[in-house]
Write an enzyme that holds these catalytic residues in place. Structure first.
Site, PDB file in Angstrom:
ATOM      1  N   GLU A 103     -60.560  35.292  -6.592  1.00  0.00           N
ATOM      2  CA  GLU A 103     -59.197  35.325  -7.146  1.00  0.00           C
ATOM      3  C   GLU A 103     -58.755  36.781  -7.400  1.00  0.00           C
ATOM      4  O   GLU A 103     -57.622  37.153  -7.116  1.00  0.00           O
ATOM      5  CB  GLU A 103     -59.109  34.487  -8.430  1.00  0.00           C
ATOM      6  CG  GLU A 103     -57.696  34.462  -9.006  1.00  0.00           C
ATOM      7  CD  GLU A 103     -57.155  33.087  -9.368  1.00  0.00           C
ATOM      8  OE1 GLU A 103     -57.829  32.072  -9.172  1.00  0.00           O
ATOM      9  OE2 GLU A 103     -56.009  33.025  -9.847  1.00  0.00           O
ATOM     10  N   TYR A 157     -48.407  39.746 -17.679  1.00  0.00           N
ATOM     11  CA  TYR A 157     -49.868  39.667 -17.837  1.00  0.00           C
ATOM     12  C   TYR A 157     -50.482  41.048 -17.644  1.00  0.00           C
ATOM     13  O   TYR A 157     -51.292  41.504 -18.440  1.00  0.00           O
ATOM     14  CB  TYR A 157     -50.415  38.666 -16.817  1.00  0.00           C
ATOM     15  CG  TYR A 157     -51.902  38.404 -16.885  1.00  0.00           C
ATOM     16  CD1 TYR A 157     -52.420  37.447 -17.761  1.00  0.00           C
ATOM     17  CD2 TYR A 157     -52.797  39.083 -16.062  1.00  0.00           C
ATOM     18  CE1 TYR A 157     -53.776  37.188 -17.827  1.00  0.00           C
ATOM     19  CE2 TYR A 157     -54.152  38.836 -16.120  1.00  0.00           C
ATOM     20  CZ  TYR A 157     -54.642  37.884 -16.992  1.00  0.00           C
ATOM     21  OH  TYR A 157     -56.002  37.633 -17.044  1.00  0.00           O
ATOM     22  N   ASP A 214     -61.525  30.498 -16.598  1.00  0.00           N
ATOM     23  CA  ASP A 214     -61.178  29.299 -15.834  1.00  0.00           C
ATOM     24  C   ASP A 214     -62.294  28.899 -14.878  1.00  0.00           C
ATOM     25  O   ASP A 214     -62.698  27.745 -14.792  1.00  0.00           O
ATOM     26  CB  ASP A 214     -59.893  29.539 -15.017  1.00  0.00           C
ATOM     27  CG  ASP A 214     -58.712  29.862 -15.908  1.00  0.00           C
ATOM     28  OD1 ASP A 214     -58.859  29.767 -17.139  1.00  0.00           O
ATOM     29  OD2 ASP A 214     -57.649  30.217 -15.362  1.00  0.00           O
ATOM     30  N   HIS A 260     -55.785  34.741 -24.146  1.00  0.00           N
ATOM     31  CA  HIS A 260     -55.700  36.176 -23.819  1.00  0.00           C
ATOM     32  C   HIS A 260     -56.852  36.956 -24.462  1.00  0.00           C
ATOM     33  O   HIS A 260     -56.709  38.140 -24.754  1.00  0.00           O
ATOM     34  CB  HIS A 260     -54.338  36.760 -24.230  1.00  0.00           C
ATOM     35  CG  HIS A 260     -53.213  36.308 -23.322  1.00  0.00           C
ATOM     36  ND1 HIS A 260     -52.949  36.904 -22.111  1.00  0.00           N
ATOM     37  CD2 HIS A 260     -52.323  35.309 -23.452  1.00  0.00           C
ATOM     38  CE1 HIS A 260     -51.917  36.297 -21.537  1.00  0.00           C
ATOM     39  NE2 HIS A 260     -51.525  35.318 -22.322  1.00  0.00           N
ATOM     40  N   THR A 261     -57.941  36.269 -24.697  1.00  0.00           N
ATOM     41  CA  THR A 261     -59.134  36.946 -25.234  1.00  0.00           C
ATOM     42  C   THR A 261     -60.181  37.174 -24.153  1.00  0.00           C
ATOM     43  O   THR A 261     -61.042  38.030 -24.306  1.00  0.00           O
ATOM     44  CB  THR A 261     -59.775  36.116 -26.365  1.00  0.00           C
ATOM     45  OG1 THR A 261     -59.845  34.762 -25.918  1.00  0.00           O
ATOM     46  CG2 THR A 261     -58.972  36.198 -27.645  1.00  0.00           C
ATOM     47  N   ASP A 262     -60.116  36.433 -23.055  1.00  0.00           N
ATOM     48  CA  ASP A 262     -61.232  36.519 -22.090  1.00  0.00           C
ATOM     49  C   ASP A 262     -61.344  37.904 -21.473  1.00  0.00           C
ATOM     50  O   ASP A 262     -62.424  38.483 -21.425  1.00  0.00           O
ATOM     51  CB  ASP A 262     -61.203  35.400 -21.039  1.00  0.00           C
ATOM     52  CG  ASP A 262     -60.026  35.401 -20.079  1.00  0.00           C
ATOM     53  OD1 ASP A 262     -58.994  36.078 -20.363  1.00  0.00           O
ATOM     54  OD2 ASP A 262     -60.120  34.713 -19.046  1.00  0.00           O
ATOM     55  N   GLY A 290     -49.626  25.309 -10.430  1.00  0.00           N
ATOM     56  CA  GLY A 290     -48.849  26.373 -11.053  1.00  0.00           C
ATOM     57  C   GLY A 290     -48.375  26.043 -12.458  1.00  0.00           C
ATOM     58  O   GLY A 290     -47.361  26.565 -12.908  1.00  0.00           O
ATOM     59  N   GLY A 308     -50.579  26.148 -15.177  1.00  0.00           N
ATOM     60  CA  GLY A 308     -51.482  26.722 -16.175  1.00  0.00           C
ATOM     61  C   GLY A 308     -52.703  25.864 -16.462  1.00  0.00           C
ATOM     62  O   GLY A 308     -53.441  26.129 -17.402  1.00  0.00           O
ATOM     63  N   LEU A 309     -52.939  24.821 -15.660  1.00  0.00           N
ATOM     64  CA  LEU A 309     -54.157  24.027 -15.840  1.00  0.00           C
ATOM     65  C   LEU A 309     -55.220  24.444 -14.828  1.00  0.00           C
ATOM     66  O   LEU A 309     -56.219  23.790 -14.646  1.00  0.00           O
ATOM     67  CB  LEU A 309     -53.851  22.530 -15.760  1.00  0.00           C
ATOM     68  CG  LEU A 309     -52.801  22.056 -16.766  1.00  0.00           C
ATOM     69  CD1 LEU A 309     -52.569  20.553 -16.656  1.00  0.00           C
ATOM     70  CD2 LEU A 309     -53.201  22.409 -18.198  1.00  0.00           C
TER      71      LEU A 309
HETATM   72  P1  ADP Z   1     -52.447  27.246 -11.610  1.00  0.00           P
HETATM   73  O1  ADP Z   1     -53.810  27.820 -11.370  1.00  0.00           O
HETATM   74  O2  ADP Z   1     -51.950  27.502 -12.984  1.00  0.00           O
HETATM   75  O3  ADP Z   1     -52.353  25.803 -11.256  1.00  0.00           O
HETATM   76  P2  ADP Z   1     -51.714  29.145  -9.573  1.00  0.00           P
HETATM   77  O4  ADP Z   1     -50.409  29.620  -9.112  1.00  0.00           O
HETATM   78  O5  ADP Z   1     -52.723  30.114 -10.044  1.00  0.00           O
HETATM   79  O6  ADP Z   1     -51.428  28.017 -10.679  1.00  0.00           O
HETATM   80  O7  ADP Z   1     -52.418  28.332  -8.398  1.00  0.00           O
HETATM   81  C1  ADP Z   1     -51.730  27.335  -7.652  1.00  0.00           C
HETATM   82  C2  ADP Z   1     -52.088  27.476  -6.203  1.00  0.00           C
HETATM   83  O8  ADP Z   1     -53.460  27.034  -5.969  1.00  0.00           O
HETATM   84  C3  ADP Z   1     -51.272  26.586  -5.296  1.00  0.00           C
HETATM   85  O9  ADP Z   1     -50.014  27.176  -5.000  1.00  0.00           O
HETATM   86  C4  ADP Z   1     -52.168  26.494  -4.076  1.00  0.00           C
HETATM   87  O10 ADP Z   1     -52.082  27.650  -3.298  1.00  0.00           O
HETATM   88  C5  ADP Z   1     -53.562  26.409  -4.707  1.00  0.00           C
HETATM   89  N1  ADP Z   1     -53.929  24.986  -4.901  1.00  0.00           N
HETATM   90  C6  ADP Z   1     -54.065  24.336  -6.066  1.00  0.00           C
HETATM   91  N2  ADP Z   1     -54.342  23.024  -5.890  1.00  0.00           N
HETATM   92  C7  ADP Z   1     -54.364  22.826  -4.567  1.00  0.00           C
HETATM   93  C8  ADP Z   1     -54.571  21.678  -3.728  1.00  0.00           C
HETATM   94  N3  ADP Z   1     -54.785  20.455  -4.240  1.00  0.00           N
HETATM   95  N4  ADP Z   1     -54.523  21.868  -2.384  1.00  0.00           N
HETATM   96  C9  ADP Z   1     -54.312  23.087  -1.872  1.00  0.00           C
HETATM   97  N5  ADP Z   1     -54.092  24.188  -2.594  1.00  0.00           N
HETATM   98  C10 ADP Z   1     -54.125  24.072  -3.928  1.00  0.00           C
HETATM   99 MG    MG Z   2     -54.275  29.926 -11.436  1.00  0.00          MG
END
Ligand code: ADP
Ligand code: MG
Length: 389
Positions: A162, A224, A174, A37-39, A124, A126-127
């Site tokens: 994004e 957030y 990220d 939470h610094t970025d 989804g 957080g990676l």
């Molecule tokens: P995080 O970035 O923490 O993994 P987010 O909710 O920000 O979680 O992003 C996840 C979303 O990114 C997925 O629901 C999808 O829409 C998109 N996404 C991630 N990986 C893929 C993939 N391999 N194929 C298609 N869409 C993807």
């Molecule tokens: Mg994300």
């Protein structure tokens, strides 16, 4: 890898009924070692790109269309480069379309193409699978169209997609690490000056272990946004008190201690986290360069406590993973990573202890939360790029 790409190439031919020869690109996920939470506060972070990624298999089309298929979602999305608008029904395809939009808006002419995606970054959690698919799409689009976008510019474009196309108000961390990561290094990034240093991060006897709570990140968006507002409030107040403050990054811990009594309780807690977290990242860089992993791990633990008690973005599941981790032998440090309210934690663990670490924490976590965690043993990898066989 070669076998995996061959299979992906075969699936490409099948799904798009296209016998063209195919090129492959990849973009990794990332884990943030310290600096949470610094970025968006103009501060410091230290992420690394990890050995989980999304791969694209692609070939040009003769028309102006983009056809994309994700094996993770098992569906195809089609759009034309002449009309790049957000469409809810395109789901995950919007991340890809958003990249086509921000690149086209820069005046870079893209070619039509088919792209098949397949990834093993948990979605989804957080990676940052979202930043990975954005950066990967940007790289695939530009390279296939014969254009070269420098990696720091690609990061900014992905952040723009994004922020503006998807509507998630994320910082630059990220997209930057996924665009510029280098094998066996962690990235020390100054998010305001946009200055980066790749700090060697390779140890014969240590792994970075990510633990996934498997908890849906409820609340994360609204919390957030409220944290961002609370930080802006802190900036305003410190600017009135000491002047010259555009980000919390401009306030030292000494100044914070001197003036904290003038802040409302919540503003004070949020500011305290950000201000001390920035200083922890600076110290972590020195510790890492000196190979002082005990001290580095201690900073991770302090970071977690601050995120839990001051910034208040942890949750019971993350706390269990961290509390259990730091009790174990061979663990230097552990903390929640990412935005919080679920998602993952990250620990530094001696290789000899890793199997025991995972087995024991899995048991305790299951009994305390009734959820089944997942663990990923990680190494520091390269950022986005073409895979040349
Ligand atoms: P995080 O970035 O923490 O993994 P987010 O909710 O920000 O979680 O992003 C996840 C979303 O990114 C997925 O629901 C999808 O829409 C998109 N996404 C991630 N990986 C893929 C993939 N391999 N194929 C298609 N869409 C993807
Ligand atoms: Mg994300």
């Amino acid at each position: 890898m070669e076998q995996k790409l061959k299979e992906l190439g075969m699936k490409y031919k099948e799904i798009f009924s296209d016998k063209s020869s195919v090129r492959y690109f990849q973009a990794p996920g990332r884990v943030n070692l310290i600096g949470e939470h610094t970025d968006y506060n103009g501060g410091f972070v230290m992420p690394m790109a990890i050995n989980r990624n999304i791969i694209s298999a692609t070939a040009l089309r003769s028309d102006n269309e983009i056809h994309i298929h994700s094996l993770n979602f098992n569906n195809t999305v089609k759009f034309t480069l002449d009309k790049l608008e957000y469409d809810k029904k395109d789901g995950w395809g919007n991340y890809v379309k958003g990249m086509a939009k921000v690149i086209s808006d820069k005046g870079i002419k893209l070619s039509g193409m088919n792209i098949l995606f397949e990834g093993n970054i948990p979605l989804g959690s957080g990676l940052s699978s979202s930043a990975a698919i954005e950066v990967l799409s940007g790289e695939t689009f530009s390279k296939m169209s014969g254009k070269d976008i420098p990696s720091d510019e690609l990061a900014l474009l992905a952040q723009k997609a994004e922020n503006e196309f998807i509507g998630v108000n994320c910082g630059i961390m990220d997209q930057y690490i996924i665009s510029t990561g280098k094998k066996n290094t962690a990235l020390f990034l100054d998010c305001r000056a946009f200055k980066a240093e790749h700090v060697p991060f390779v140890f014969d006897d240590i792994y970075v272990v990510i633990g996934n709570t498997k908890k849906e990140r409820a609340l994360v968006d609204s919390e957030y946004n409220s944290r961002r507002k609370e930080c802006e409030q802190g900036v305003k107040e410190f600017n009135n008190i000491i002047g010259g403050v555009t980000h919390l990054r401009d306030v030292s811990s000494k100044q914070f201690e001197e003036h904290k009594d003038k802040l409302a309780e919540i503003t004070g807690k949020r500011c305290q986290h950000v201000i001390y977290e920035n200083e922890r990242v600076l110290e972590a860089v020195t510790r890492l360069k000196n190979g002082e992993l005990e001290a580095f791990g201690k900073l991770m633990i302090e970071s977690h406590e601050s995120l839990r008690d001051l910034y208040e973005v942890s949750c019971a599941e993350l706390d269990v993973l961290v509390e259990e981790a730091i009790k174990m032998d061979g663990v230097f440090g552990s903390r929640m990573t990412g935005a919080g309210f679920g998602g993952c934690n990250v620990s530094l663990v001696k290789k000899d202890n890793v199997d025991n670490f995972i087995a024991q924490i899995t048991e305790v976590y299951k009994s305390k939360t009734s959820r089944e965690p997942e663990f990923y043993i990680c190494t520091a990898e390269n950022g986005v790029g073409e895979i040349v066989l």
